[in-house]
Design a protein around this motif. Structure first.
Motif, PDB file in Angstrom:
ATOM      1  N   ASN A  90       0.858  -1.179   0.000  1.00 44.83           N
ATOM      2  CA  ASN A  90       0.000   0.000   0.000  1.00 44.83           C
ATOM      3  C   ASN A  90       0.898   1.232   0.000  1.00 44.83           C
ATOM      4  O   ASN A  90       2.131   1.118   0.009  1.00 44.83           O
ATOM      5  CB  ASN A  90      -0.994  -0.020   1.174  1.00 44.83           C
ATOM      6  CG  ASN A  90      -0.323   0.035   2.533  1.00 44.83           C
ATOM      7  OD1 ASN A  90       0.846   0.407   2.678  1.00 44.83           O
ATOM      8  ND2 ASN A  90      -1.067  -0.337   3.568  1.00 44.83           N
ATOM      9  N   THR A 141      -9.793  -6.094  -1.821  1.00 44.32           N
ATOM     10  CA  THR A 141      -9.567  -5.285  -0.618  1.00 44.32           C
ATOM     11  C   THR A 141     -10.804  -4.495  -0.209  1.00 44.32           C
ATOM     12  O   THR A 141     -10.781  -3.827   0.813  1.00 44.32           O
ATOM     13  CB  THR A 141      -8.421  -4.291  -0.847  1.00 44.32           C
ATOM     14  OG1 THR A 141      -8.804  -3.387  -1.888  1.00 44.32           O
ATOM     15  CG2 THR A 141      -7.125  -4.990  -1.194  1.00 44.32           C
ATOM     16  N   LEU A 180      -8.300  -0.258  -6.206  1.00 42.90           N
ATOM     17  CA  LEU A 180      -6.863   0.036  -6.135  1.00 42.90           C
ATOM     18  C   LEU A 180      -6.272   0.027  -7.535  1.00 42.90           C
ATOM     19  O   LEU A 180      -6.710  -0.724  -8.409  1.00 42.90           O
ATOM     20  CB  LEU A 180      -6.150  -0.991  -5.261  1.00 42.90           C
ATOM     21  CG  LEU A 180      -6.512  -0.977  -3.782  1.00 42.90           C
ATOM     22  CD1 LEU A 180      -5.791  -2.098  -3.046  1.00 42.90           C
ATOM     23  CD2 LEU A 180      -6.169   0.363  -3.153  1.00 42.90           C
ATOM     24  N   GLY A 209      -2.639   1.961  -4.859  1.00 43.66           N
ATOM     25  CA  GLY A 209      -3.277   3.056  -4.153  1.00 43.66           C
ATOM     26  C   GLY A 209      -4.544   3.481  -4.850  1.00 43.66           C
ATOM     27  O   GLY A 209      -4.919   2.922  -5.891  1.00 43.66           O
TER      28      GLY A 209
END
Length: 150
Positions: free
Chosen positions: A17, A44, A48, A63
């Motif tokens: 991350n 997640t 991302l 990210g």
């Protein structure tokens, strides 16, 4: 298949991350590109994107979409078509993704023959190693290889 057939050494590595924490494992760097969202194989609960690929550590940083936006780049291997050389800064439109649209930017020469390009608004996934094309109106000014994205 092509990479495996050619016997490239493809090794899994960590997904990180933005803080540098390990959040999963990737299949190998050749399967990913900056800006990619699909095919990460990681659930997640949030969208991302590939933000950075570090070949030295075999790590891929993920990210949110905001993290892949950039405003400036430097480029090398500049190939000017419309002009002999750049005497100074000039207003252009630059395109950083093959399916992207040219966007207003300022281009300035750098010592050693490179250029710095700063966009007037943030651009998605400016990726080192990829091409950037420069336009002035309907004319192609030239192109270069992105070295650093910011």
């Amino acid at each position: 298949g092509f990479l495996q057939e050619k016997k490239f050494d493809i090794k899994p590595g960590p997904f990180l991350n933005l803080k540098g924490d390990i959040i999963g494992e990737h299949r190998g760097i050749p399967f990913y590109t900056v800006g990619q969202r699909r095919g990460l194989g990681l659930a997640t609960g949030e969208r991302l994107y590939v933000v950075k690929i570090d070949t030295n550590s075999n790590a891929i940083t993920l990210g949110p979409e905001e993290a892949i936006m950039g405003t400036c780049l430097t480029a090398e291997d500049v190939n000017l078509i419309l002009y002999e050389d750049l005497a100074g800064s000039m207003e252009i439109e630059a395109q950083v993704r093959y399916n992207g649209r040219p966007a207003p930017a300022t281009m300035a020469p750098l010592p050693g023959g490179g250029v710095k390009v700063c966009f007037h608004s943030p651009q998605r996934a400016i990726t080192p190693g990829q091409a950037v094309a420069f336009y002035h109106g309907d004319c192609l000014v030239g192109g270069a290889t992105i070295d650093i994205a910011k």
